[in-house]
Design an enzyme around this catalytic site. Structure first.
Site, short mmCIF file in Angstrom:
data_model
loop_
_atom_site.label_atom_id
_atom_site.label_comp_id
_atom_site.label_asym_id
_atom_site.label_seq_id
_atom_site.Cartn_x
_atom_site.Cartn_y
_atom_site.Cartn_z
N ASP A 6 -24.08 16.28 -13.79
CA ASP A 6 -25.58 16.39 -13.03
C ASP A 6 -26.48 16.42 -14.17
O ASP A 6 -26.23 16.50 -15.44
CB ASP A 6 -25.80 17.52 -12.09
CG ASP A 6 -27.27 17.35 -11.54
OD1 ASP A 6 -27.62 16.41 -10.98
OD2 ASP A 6 -27.78 18.60 -11.65
N SER A 7 -27.82 16.06 -13.95
CA SER A 7 -28.69 15.99 -14.79
C SER A 7 -29.19 17.40 -15.33
O SER A 7 -30.23 17.67 -16.18
CB SER A 7 -30.10 15.35 -14.32
OG SER A 7 -30.39 15.96 -13.01
N CYS A 69 -25.74 14.24 -9.10
CA CYS A 69 -27.13 13.78 -9.08
C CYS A 69 -27.43 12.54 -8.30
O CYS A 69 -26.69 11.61 -8.62
CB CYS A 69 -27.42 13.58 -10.63
SG CYS A 69 -28.98 12.93 -11.00
N THR A 71 -30.03 10.91 -8.49
CA THR A 71 -30.66 10.05 -9.30
C THR A 71 -29.72 9.11 -10.01
O THR A 71 -29.48 7.95 -10.21
CB THR A 71 -31.78 10.73 -10.30
OG1 THR A 71 -32.76 11.51 -9.41
CG2 THR A 71 -32.28 9.66 -10.74
N GLU A 148 -36.36 25.18 -9.63
CA GLU A 148 -35.96 25.67 -10.94
C GLU A 148 -36.75 27.04 -11.25
O GLU A 148 -36.31 27.86 -11.95
CB GLU A 148 -36.08 24.73 -11.94
CG GLU A 148 -35.16 23.58 -11.57
CD GLU A 148 -34.68 22.71 -12.55
OE1 GLU A 148 -35.22 22.60 -13.74
OE2 GLU A 148 -33.60 22.07 -12.53
N CYS A 180 -31.51 14.77 -3.07
CA CYS A 180 -31.42 15.50 -4.37
C CYS A 180 -30.94 16.80 -4.37
O CYS A 180 -30.73 17.60 -3.27
CB CYS A 180 -33.09 15.86 -4.50
SG CYS A 180 -33.58 16.48 -6.08
N HIS A 182 -31.21 19.39 -5.58
CA HIS A 182 -31.89 20.87 -5.39
C HIS A 182 -32.21 21.27 -3.99
O HIS A 182 -32.77 22.28 -3.66
CB HIS A 182 -33.10 20.82 -6.23
CG HIS A 182 -32.73 20.85 -7.77
ND1 HIS A 182 -32.31 19.85 -8.44
CD2 HIS A 182 -33.35 21.87 -8.70
CE1 HIS A 182 -32.32 20.14 -9.65
NE2 HIS A 182 -32.88 21.39 -9.94
N1 DGL Z 1 -30.38 16.12 -9.93
C1 DGL Z 1 -31.32 15.10 -9.79
C2 DGL Z 1 -31.32 14.61 -8.41
O1 DGL Z 1 -30.43 14.81 -7.67
C3 DGL Z 1 -32.58 15.81 -9.63
C4 DGL Z 1 -33.10 16.58 -10.93
C5 DGL Z 1 -33.44 15.51 -11.75
O2 DGL Z 1 -34.56 14.79 -11.39
O3 DGL Z 1 -32.90 15.30 -12.78
O4 DGL Z 1 -31.90 13.59 -8.07
#
Ligand code: DGL
Length: 262
Positions: A6-7, A69, A71, A148, A180, A182
């Site tokens: 993940d990011s 992630c 994204t 966060e 997403c 989160h």
């Molecule tokens: N992990 C990212 C997502 O699921 C969210 C956080 C980011 O923008 O890196 O899109």
């Protein structure tokens, strides 16, 4: 090993689901905390990072990659499927399939980061064989930082969620994709703001459900994963905040190690 990246730490919502549904499997997690967020970056940058993240997992013995992630799933899943030589799971299609089977009125809402929403991937995939379905997408860029900061129940968070969801409510969606990493931790607030009758599709739950089905049918891959229940967590930057958020998302304390990637 099941490799998950993940990011940042948000992808631990996917690991939490693996703990629930596939508790014995070895897991290696990489969270790119030094370069997070991905949601505001360009396609080229996200692809570059996703390639490096996947390479780290493969170099450490991952036999399956789960892109936690949204994204990175939105822009890099096809590339990683071509290049990695192992099965690659991403979070978009499982959520699309779940939303399509849940919707009765054919009105699906999608919330995600700016990069995910502007990629248009959910809309494209939903409409591919279902032109008649209406998709209403809403970027919610403030939600990741709120989670966060552990602002999970603050009145400000509730207000922001309400504001983001209003256009979807106005369109009377009956299904909402939480697009997403989160957002699953904000499920209760989202549910009460969008309305109890709207079905929430949690992409973390859906990808792990599909992963479990895949493993049941593919014993060769399943056997290669290892099942001693060991878990390794790596991040590219280890600030004091990282383990705190991780504990919130995962519901338990885990040891995290810092590594250089890229
Ligand atoms: N992990 C990212 C997502 O699921 C969210 C956080 C980011 O923008 O890196 O899109």
């Amino acid at each position: 090993m099941i490799g998950v990246f993940d990011s940042g730490v948000g992808g631990l919502t996917v690991v939490r689901e693996i703990f629930k549904k596939l508790p014995d499997y070895k897991i290696i997690y990489f969270g790119d905390t030094a370069r997070t967020p991905y949601g505001t970056k360009s396609k080229e940058t996200i692809i570059k990072y996703a390639r490096e993240d996947a390479k780290f997992l493969l170099d450490h013995g991952a036999k399956i990659i789960v892109i936690a992630c949204n994204t990175a799933s939105a822009v890099a899943a096809d590339i990683l499927r071509k290049e990695s030589g192992v099965p690659v799971f991403e979070v978009i299609m499982p959520a699309v399939r779940a939303a399509l089977s849940a919707t009765k009125k054919g009105k699906i809402g999608v919330i995600g980061t700016r990069a995910t929403v502007s990629s248009g991937v959910y809309e494209t995939m939903i409409k591919k064989d279902n032109q008649g379905i209406q998709v209403i997408s809403q970027p919610c860029p403030l939600l990741v930082p709120l989670v966060e900061e552990a602002w999970l129940n603050q009145p400000e968070t509730k207000k922001i969620v309400r504001k983001y969801l209003q256009p979807l409510k106005n369109q009377q969606i009956d299904t909402l994709i939480l697009g997403c990493t989160h957002y699953p931790v904000l499920k209760n607030i989202i549910k009460s703001r969008i309305g109890k009758k709207v079905v929430l599709v949690d992409s973390a739950e859906e990808v792990v459900r599909e992963l479990k089905e895949f493993l049941a049918k593919n014993s060769g891959v399943e056997k290669s994963l290892g099942k001693d229940g060991s878990h390794k967590f790596y991040v590219s930057d280890l600030t004091p905040q990282v383990p705190k958020i991780a504990e919130k998302l995962l519901g338990r304390v885990v040891k995290m190690e810092k590594v250089e990637v890229g």
